[in-house]
Design a protein around this motif. Structure first.
Motif, PDB file in Angstrom:
ATOM      1  N   ARG A  43      79.689  17.788  56.063  1.00  6.70           N
ATOM      2  CA  ARG A  43      79.328  18.823  57.190  1.00  6.70           C
ATOM      3  C   ARG A  43      78.650  19.988  55.629  1.00  6.70           C
ATOM      4  NH1 ARG A  43      82.565  20.688  61.979  1.00  6.70           N
ATOM      5  NH2 ARG A  43      81.779  19.817  63.626  1.00  6.70           N
ATOM      6  N   GLU A  44      79.098  20.332  54.496  1.00  8.24           N
ATOM      7  CA  GLU A  44      79.353  20.903  53.465  1.00  8.24           C
ATOM      8  C   GLU A  44      78.300  19.964  52.512  1.00  8.24           C
ATOM      9  OE1 GLU A  44      82.494  21.155  50.838  1.00  8.24           O
ATOM     10  OE2 GLU A  44      83.656  23.158  52.405  1.00  8.24           O
ATOM     11  N   LEU A  45      78.219  18.282  52.738  1.00  9.28           N
ATOM     12  CA  LEU A  45      76.862  17.819  51.682  1.00  9.28           C
ATOM     13  C   LEU A  45      75.683  17.684  52.530  1.00  9.28           C
ATOM     14  CD1 LEU A  45      79.428  14.639  50.870  1.00  9.28           C
ATOM     15  CD2 LEU A  45      78.316  16.421  49.832  1.00  9.28           C
ATOM     16  N   GLN A  46      76.105  17.774  54.064  1.00 10.31           N
ATOM     17  CA  GLN A  46      75.148  17.329  55.221  1.00 10.31           C
ATOM     18  C   GLN A  46      74.216  19.112  55.161  1.00 10.31           C
ATOM     19  OE1 GLN A  46      75.182  17.148  58.870  1.00 10.31           O
ATOM     20  NE2 GLN A  46      73.723  17.305  59.873  1.00 10.31           N
ATOM     21  N   HIS A  47      74.300  20.146  54.871  1.00 12.00           N
ATOM     22  CA  HIS A  47      74.369  21.342  54.948  1.00 12.00           C
ATOM     23  C   HIS A  47      73.992  22.261  53.289  1.00 12.00           C
ATOM     24  CE1 HIS A  47      73.432  20.734  59.500  1.00 12.00           C
ATOM     25  NE2 HIS A  47      74.718  20.898  59.438  1.00 12.00           N
ATOM     26  N   ASN A  48      74.441  21.370  51.979  1.00 10.87           N
ATOM     27  CA  ASN A  48      74.741  22.021  50.982  1.00 10.87           C
ATOM     28  C   ASN A  48      75.375  23.865  51.206  1.00 10.87           C
ATOM     29  OD1 ASN A  48      74.835  22.088  48.507  1.00 10.87           O
ATOM     30  ND2 ASN A  48      72.505  22.693  47.785  1.00 10.87           N
ATOM     31  N   LEU A  49      76.445  23.292  51.539  1.00  8.06           N
ATOM     32  CA  LEU A  49      76.960  24.588  51.570  1.00  8.06           C
ATOM     33  C   LEU A  49      78.199  24.957  50.953  1.00  8.06           C
ATOM     34  CD1 LEU A  49      78.095  24.273  55.938  1.00  8.06           C
ATOM     35  CD2 LEU A  49      76.759  25.664  55.119  1.00  8.06           C
ATOM     36  N   ASN A  50      78.817  24.125  50.282  1.00  7.24           N
ATOM     37  CA  ASN A  50      79.298  24.240  48.405  1.00  7.24           C
ATOM     38  C   ASN A  50      79.551  22.902  47.911  1.00  7.24           C
ATOM     39  OD1 ASN A  50      81.836  24.941  47.187  1.00  7.24           O
ATOM     40  ND2 ASN A  50      83.405  24.092  48.911  1.00  7.24           N
ATOM     41  N   PRO A  51      78.031  23.584  47.078  1.00 10.33           N
ATOM     42  CA  PRO A  51      77.650  22.024  46.144  1.00 10.33           C
ATOM     43  C   PRO A  51      79.103  22.324  44.759  1.00 10.33           C
ATOM     44  CG  PRO A  51      76.423  24.470  46.439  1.00 10.33           C
ATOM     45  CD  PRO A  51      76.956  24.445  47.524  1.00 10.33           C
ATOM     46  N   ARG A  52      79.480  21.182  44.605  1.00 14.66           N
ATOM     47  CA  ARG A  52      80.540  21.668  43.647  1.00 14.66           C
ATOM     48  C   ARG A  52      80.520  19.659  43.197  1.00 14.66           C
ATOM     49  NH1 ARG A  52      83.797  21.467  48.063  1.00 14.66           N
ATOM     50  NH2 ARG A  52      85.696  20.601  47.924  1.00 14.66           N
ATOM     51  N   ARG A  53      81.330  19.626  41.956  1.00 20.79           N
ATOM     52  CA  ARG A  53      81.306  18.756  41.148  1.00 20.79           C
ATOM     53  C   ARG A  53      82.208  17.835  42.269  1.00 20.79           C
ATOM     54  NH1 ARG A  53      80.306  17.260  36.566  1.00 20.79           N
ATOM     55  NH2 ARG A  53      80.057  18.809  35.111  1.00 20.79           N
ATOM     56  N   ARG A  54      82.086  16.422  43.505  1.00 21.28           N
ATOM     57  CA  ARG A  54      82.755  15.629  44.108  1.00 21.28           C
ATOM     58  C   ARG A  54      82.916  14.107  43.428  1.00 21.28           C
ATOM     59  NH1 ARG A  54      83.356  18.422  49.589  1.00 21.28           N
ATOM     60  NH2 ARG A  54      81.270  19.829  49.396  1.00 21.28           N
ATOM     61  N   ARG A  55      84.395  13.803  43.938  1.00 20.19           N
ATOM     62  CA  ARG A  55      84.666  12.573  43.437  1.00 20.19           C
ATOM     63  C   ARG A  55      83.366  11.340  43.587  1.00 20.19           C
ATOM     64  NH1 ARG A  55      88.661  11.606  46.458  1.00 20.19           N
ATOM     65  NH2 ARG A  55      88.409   9.558  46.624  1.00 20.19           N
ATOM     66  N   PRO A  56      83.023  10.722  42.749  1.00 17.65           N
ATOM     67  CA  PRO A  56      82.443   9.487  43.514  1.00 17.65           C
ATOM     68  C   PRO A  56      82.395   8.960  44.231  1.00 17.65           C
ATOM     69  CG  PRO A  56      82.810   9.930  40.867  1.00 17.65           C
ATOM     70  CD  PRO A  56      83.108  10.512  41.399  1.00 17.65           C
ATOM     71  N   GLN A  57      83.340   8.612  44.634  1.00 22.12           N
ATOM     72  CA  GLN A  57      83.896   7.715  45.909  1.00 22.12           C
ATOM     73  C   GLN A  57      83.226   8.479  46.986  1.00 22.12           C
ATOM     74  OE1 GLN A  57      86.198   8.936  43.252  1.00 22.12           O
ATOM     75  NE2 GLN A  57      87.388   6.967  42.633  1.00 22.12           N
TER      76      GLN A  57
END
Length: 123
Positions: A43-57
């Protein structure tokens, strides 16, 4: 020197995920389960709720769960020309599947109409 993460386009990632969910008619739960990520993460990714570095995996797993090559969302994030599978637009099997999806939708609509008529006749 600017941080490379400053150029990351999380809005583009969110749009890509939303568009793909719409295209495939998949649910968040299905994709999160396939990607083995939490529903909150998706949900965070889909709605850009918490943009931060994510693990590439994480992006790789979500890409694959959405039916894309593993690096697709990372390319979108970095503003690169992300391409779905090379043969996706010309694959005759995928074209046939689109036709079948349309036929199934039409059949569902007809069944729904018949069920409504039958239900109205019972009253």
């Amino acid at each position: 020197m600017a941080d490379p993460g400053e150029r990351d386009d999380w809005d583009a990632v969110a749009r890509a995920i939303q568009n793909r969910l719409d295209e495939t008619r998949s649910t968040q739960m299905e994709i999160a389960s396939r990607a083995r990520v939490s529903l909150t993460t998706l949900r965070e990714l889909q709605h850009n709720l918490n943009p931060r570095r994510r693990r590439p995996q994480t992006l790789s797993a979500v890409s694959a769960a959405l039916g894309w090559p593993a690096g697709y969302l990372a390319q979108v994030l970095h503003g690169e020309a992300a391409e779905p599978h090379a043969n996706e637009s010309t694959d005759p099997v995928l074209s046939s599947l689109s036709g079948l999806e349309q036929e199934i939708r039409a059949l569902r609509a007809r069944v729904d109409q018949i069920e409504r008529q039958l239900a109205d006749g019972d009253e």
